[in-house]
Design a protein around this motif. Structure first.
Motif, PDB file in Angstrom:
ATOM      1  N   ARG A   1       0.783  -1.229  -0.151  1.00  0.00           N
ATOM      2  CA  ARG A   1      -0.049  -0.039   0.144  1.00  0.00           C
ATOM      3  C   ARG A   1       1.047   1.260   0.099  1.00  0.00           C
ATOM      4  N   THR A   2       2.245   1.050   0.018  1.00  0.00           N
ATOM      5  CA  THR A   2       3.141   2.391   0.047  1.00  0.00           C
ATOM      6  C   THR A   2       3.343   2.828  -1.291  1.00  0.00           C
ATOM      7  N   LEU A   3       3.345   1.985  -2.287  1.00  0.00           N
ATOM      8  CA  LEU A   3       3.722   2.490  -3.525  1.00  0.00           C
ATOM      9  C   LEU A   3       2.443   2.971  -4.185  1.00  0.00           C
ATOM     10  N   PRO A   4       2.124   4.074  -4.524  1.00  0.00           N
ATOM     11  CA  PRO A   4       0.810   4.485  -5.120  1.00  0.00           C
ATOM     12  C   PRO A   4       0.469   3.759  -6.393  1.00  0.00           C
ATOM     13  N   PRO A   5      -0.680   3.771  -6.561  1.00  0.00           N
ATOM     14  CA  PRO A   5      -1.492   2.868  -7.652  1.00  0.00           C
ATOM     15  C   PRO A   5      -0.876   3.579  -9.228  1.00  0.00           C
ATOM     16  N   ALA A   6      -0.917   2.882  -9.920  1.00  0.00           N
ATOM     17  CA  ALA A   6      -0.139   3.125 -11.427  1.00  0.00           C
ATOM     18  C   ALA A   6       1.118   3.829 -11.307  1.00  0.00           C
ATOM     19  N   THR A   7       1.957   3.267 -10.401  1.00  0.00           N
ATOM     20  CA  THR A   7       3.265   3.632 -10.343  1.00  0.00           C
ATOM     21  C   THR A   7       4.366   2.670 -10.495  1.00  0.00           C
ATOM     22  N   MET A   8       5.393   2.987 -11.265  1.00  0.00           N
ATOM     23  CA  MET A   8       6.592   2.042 -11.571  1.00  0.00           C
ATOM     24  C   MET A   8       7.477   2.360 -10.477  1.00  0.00           C
ATOM     25  N   LEU A   9       8.429   1.425 -10.142  1.00  0.00           N
ATOM     26  CA  LEU A   9       9.686   1.635  -9.299  1.00  0.00           C
ATOM     27  C   LEU A   9      10.833   0.991  -9.862  1.00  0.00           C
ATOM     28  N   ILE A  10      11.891   1.805 -10.011  1.00  0.00           N
ATOM     29  CA  ILE A  10      13.193   0.916 -10.417  1.00  0.00           C
ATOM     30  C   ILE A  10      14.121   1.403  -9.284  1.00  0.00           C
ATOM     31  N   GLU A  11      14.575   0.360  -8.506  1.00  0.00           N
ATOM     32  CA  GLU A  11      15.491   0.715  -7.487  1.00  0.00           C
ATOM     33  C   GLU A  11      16.800  -0.252  -7.502  1.00  0.00           C
ATOM     34  N   ALA A  12      17.871   0.445  -7.250  1.00  0.00           N
ATOM     35  CA  ALA A  12      19.198  -0.269  -7.176  1.00  0.00           C
ATOM     36  C   ALA A  12      19.473  -0.842  -5.698  1.00  0.00           C
ATOM     37  N   LEU A  13      19.710  -2.073  -5.543  1.00  0.00           N
ATOM     38  CA  LEU A  13      20.100  -2.608  -4.068  1.00  0.00           C
ATOM     39  C   LEU A  13      21.397  -2.895  -4.173  1.00  0.00           C
ATOM     40  N   PRO A  14      22.315  -3.427  -3.216  1.00  0.00           N
ATOM     41  CA  PRO A  14      23.768  -3.603  -3.256  1.00  0.00           C
ATOM     42  C   PRO A  14      24.127  -4.846  -4.180  1.00  0.00           C
ATOM     43  N   SER A  15      23.153  -5.569  -4.147  1.00  0.00           N
ATOM     44  CA  SER A  15      23.680  -6.861  -4.805  1.00  0.00           C
ATOM     45  C   SER A  15      22.542  -7.252  -5.865  1.00  0.00           C
TER      46      SER A  15
ATOM     47  N   VAL B   1      15.631  -3.714  -8.690  1.00  0.00           N
ATOM     48  CA  VAL B   1      14.183  -4.139  -8.779  1.00  0.00           C
ATOM     49  C   VAL B   1      13.297  -3.312  -9.567  1.00  0.00           C
ATOM     50  N   TRP B   2      12.530  -4.069 -10.403  1.00  0.00           N
ATOM     51  CA  TRP B   2      11.398  -3.258 -11.292  1.00  0.00           C
ATOM     52  C   TRP B   2      10.191  -3.826 -10.715  1.00  0.00           C
ATOM     53  N   ALA B   3       9.239  -2.953 -10.374  1.00  0.00           N
ATOM     54  CA  ALA B   3       7.974  -3.371 -10.133  1.00  0.00           C
ATOM     55  C   ALA B   3       7.005  -2.131 -10.530  1.00  0.00           C
ATOM     56  N   ALA B   4       5.625  -2.561 -10.786  1.00  0.00           N
ATOM     57  CA  ALA B   4       4.630  -1.762 -10.883  1.00  0.00           C
ATOM     58  C   ALA B   4       3.292  -2.173 -10.113  1.00  0.00           C
ATOM     59  N   SER B   5       2.438  -1.249  -9.840  1.00  0.00           N
ATOM     60  CA  SER B   5       1.266  -1.298  -9.047  1.00  0.00           C
ATOM     61  C   SER B   5       0.010  -0.886  -9.833  1.00  0.00           C
ATOM     62  N   ASN B   6      -1.022  -1.846  -9.382  1.00  0.00           N
ATOM     63  CA  ASN B   6      -2.256  -1.461  -9.874  1.00  0.00           C
ATOM     64  C   ASN B   6      -3.278  -0.614  -8.954  1.00  0.00           C
ATOM     65  N   ALA B   7      -4.414  -0.338  -9.288  1.00  0.00           N
ATOM     66  CA  ALA B   7      -5.289   0.365  -8.517  1.00  0.00           C
ATOM     67  C   ALA B   7      -5.661  -0.311  -7.110  1.00  0.00           C
ATOM     68  N   GLN B   8      -5.654  -1.805  -7.151  1.00  0.00           N
ATOM     69  CA  GLN B   8      -5.970  -2.178  -5.936  1.00  0.00           C
ATOM     70  C   GLN B   8      -4.828  -2.423  -4.944  1.00  0.00           C
ATOM     71  N   GLY B   9      -3.502  -2.183  -5.356  1.00  0.00           N
ATOM     72  CA  GLY B   9      -2.394  -2.161  -4.285  1.00  0.00           C
ATOM     73  C   GLY B   9      -1.565  -3.173  -4.650  1.00  0.00           C
ATOM     74  N   GLN B  10      -2.009  -4.220  -5.761  1.00  0.00           N
ATOM     75  CA  GLN B  10      -1.156  -5.144  -5.790  1.00  0.00           C
ATOM     76  C   GLN B  10       0.023  -4.758  -6.872  1.00  0.00           C
ATOM     77  N   ILE B  11       1.197  -5.303  -6.496  1.00  0.00           N
ATOM     78  CA  ILE B  11       2.398  -5.036  -7.552  1.00  0.00           C
ATOM     79  C   ILE B  11       2.834  -6.151  -7.733  1.00  0.00           C
ATOM     80  N   GLN B  12       3.389  -6.218  -9.131  1.00  0.00           N
ATOM     81  CA  GLN B  12       3.879  -7.369  -9.769  1.00  0.00           C
ATOM     82  C   GLN B  12       5.567  -6.659 -10.337  1.00  0.00           C
ATOM     83  N   GLY B  13       6.347  -7.479 -10.524  1.00  0.00           N
ATOM     84  CA  GLY B  13       7.798  -7.246 -10.734  1.00  0.00           C
ATOM     85  C   GLY B  13       8.618  -8.364 -10.714  1.00  0.00           C
ATOM     86  N   ALA B  14      10.047  -8.023 -10.765  1.00  0.00           N
ATOM     87  CA  ALA B  14      10.985  -8.943 -10.680  1.00  0.00           C
ATOM     88  C   ALA B  14      12.230  -8.354  -9.941  1.00  0.00           C
TER      89      ALA B  14
END
Length: 455
Positions: A172-186, A189-202
């Protein structure tokens, strides 16, 4: 079903289905071999240029069953400072991956494509061996398109090995219809959210991190990685089997005279630097023109082979450069994972002093020309002492370039001359590109004959 077709396509992913539909619409007999492999549930993003391309191909309605929502924004946790980009009218759209493939397959069937379920066990020049529940069969075809993805042909790895671990979660912290690209140490992450708060990514990581892990261990690893990200509060619903994700390419886009590799079978891009769907659609459209040329005449077939080879090299170089840039742009972590072994292929552009007279340094010759219908030979240019050939640069064709750029002049004057043949705002960029590939070079001074000058 007949055993001989004009075109046989091995693989029913986006590139295979799009190519099959377009070829069937042209009246060719087409068979699509569908291995019916399970598809990991994941949201795909399609940027504006991909939407435009699909509209130009007459396949935009295929997106409707897979449509989720336009993306509103993307969060970039990549460089030293967090970034957020809000989209306007040119927003990417978010699509359901499984529904997209099903819709593209439905359009292929509606266009008259024959679909056979089975796994291609042998791919010869003009012949496909297929194993299914009914046993071993084969089909003959005048042209074969290999769209089986990364496992299709022996290939060269062009980057560090990477594995994608697809997941679904609630957050629920990622706003609806938003994509996220994030670098971690190793990982990243790529993810996207729908209007219901579900995210899918890899999550993309080195394959050794997943070596020997079972489903529960992969879930634990994913939870630990997401705990370091902005998705730390996610409740993970499911984890799909890992999938290869590094940059790799086949050496020859035509491993046999009547076979063309398309999509990931030709060039599998690292998702860190590209939109795979756009390349899949474009690769399919080019293969359709090439297949039409193979079935047209010997001259057109030769032009198509030349075009495919050149285009594959260009795409390969562009993918290497884009991947190297994406890794170099990441500045949050200085860890071994981010020390990419991808070295840009592009040569360093020549240093030319301001005001230096330049002129076109090319030889006029026939080059392959791509149209929506087929590929054929046309008037073009070859950069002197190289194999770089082109029939146009942006909107300016070879004749326009020869007329505008053959007489020596400085950069500004050359750009001004070019505006007689096309849009003025594109001329400076075309001039810079021609310099970068060596097509515009410093003018050679004219050496007079000393005896003639004395007379």
């Amino acid at each position: 079903m007949p055993d001989h077709y004009d075109i046989a396509i091995a693989g029913a992913g986006p590139s295979g289905c799009v190519a099959a539909t377009l070829l069937a619409r042209r009246g060719y007999s087409v068979v699509l071999i569908d291995p019916f492999l399970p598809i990991a549930g994941r949201i795909e993003s399609l940027p504006e240029n991909g939407q435009t391309l699909l509209a130009d191909l007459g396949l935009l309605p295929a997106l409707q069953p897979a449509f989720i929502t336009p993306a509103q924004a993307v969060g970039m946790i990549w460089r030293a400072e967090d970034e957020r980009r809000d989209f306007g009218a040119t927003a990417p759209i978010l699509l359901d991956r499984a529904r997209l493939r099903a819709s593209l397959k439905t359009h292929a069937l509606a266009s008259g494509v024959s679909i056979r379920t089975g796994r291609v066990t042998d791919l010869g020049d003009g012949c496909l061996g297929i194993r299914s529940d009914r046993g071993q069969t084969s089909v003959q075809a005048s042209v074969i398109l290999d769209a089986r993805g990364r496992a299709a042909q022996p290939r060269t790895r062009l980057s560090e090995p990477r594995i994608a671990l697809p997941f679904k979660a609630m957050n629920r912290t990622l706003p609806p219809a938003t994509m996220l690209i994030e670098a971690l140490p190793s990982a990243w992450v790529w993810a996207a959210s729908n209007a219901q708060g579900q995210i899918q990514g890899a999550v993309f990581m080195p394959p050794q991190d997943l070596g020997g892990l079972n489903d529960q261990s992969r879930l634990t690893l994913l939870h630990d990685l997401l705990a370091m990200s902005r998705l730390a509060t996610s409740n993970i619903d499911s984890v799909a089997p890992p999938q290869p994700a590094e940059l790799s390419a086949i050496d020859q886009i035509q491993p046999q005279p009547r076979t063309i590799c398309i999509g990931d079978a030709a060039l599998a891009r690292d998702p860190i630097s590209s939109h795979g769907l756009v390349y899949a659609f474009r690769s399919a459209a080019q293969a359709v023109a090439a297949a039409s040329s193979f079935l047209s005449s010997v001259d057109d077939a030769a032009a198509a082979r030349c075009y495919l080879m050149q285009r594959h090299e260009m795409d390969r170089e562009a993918a290497i450069n884009a991947t190297a840039k994406a890794y170099a742009d990441q500045s949050r972590h200085q860890t071994p994972f981010w020390k990419s072994d991808v070295v840009p292929d592009a040569p360093t552009p020549p240093m030319i002093e301001k005001g230096t007279p330049l002129q076109l340094d090319c030889i006029a010759e026939q080059v392959p020309h791509l149209t929506a219908q087929k590929i054929f030979w046309a008037n073009g240019l070859r950069v002197r002492n190289t194999e770089t050939r082109f029939g146009h640069c942006g909107p300016f064709n070879a004749n326009a370039l020869r007329h505008a750029l053959s007489e020596p002049a400085d950069v500004d004057t050359l750009a001004h001359r070019l505006t007689q043949f096309g849009p003025a705002h594109l001329a400076p960029g075309v001039i810079n590109h021609l310099i970068s590939i060596g097509a515009l070079a410093p003018a050679q001074p004219v050496v007079q004959d000393a005896r003639r000058s004395r007379s």
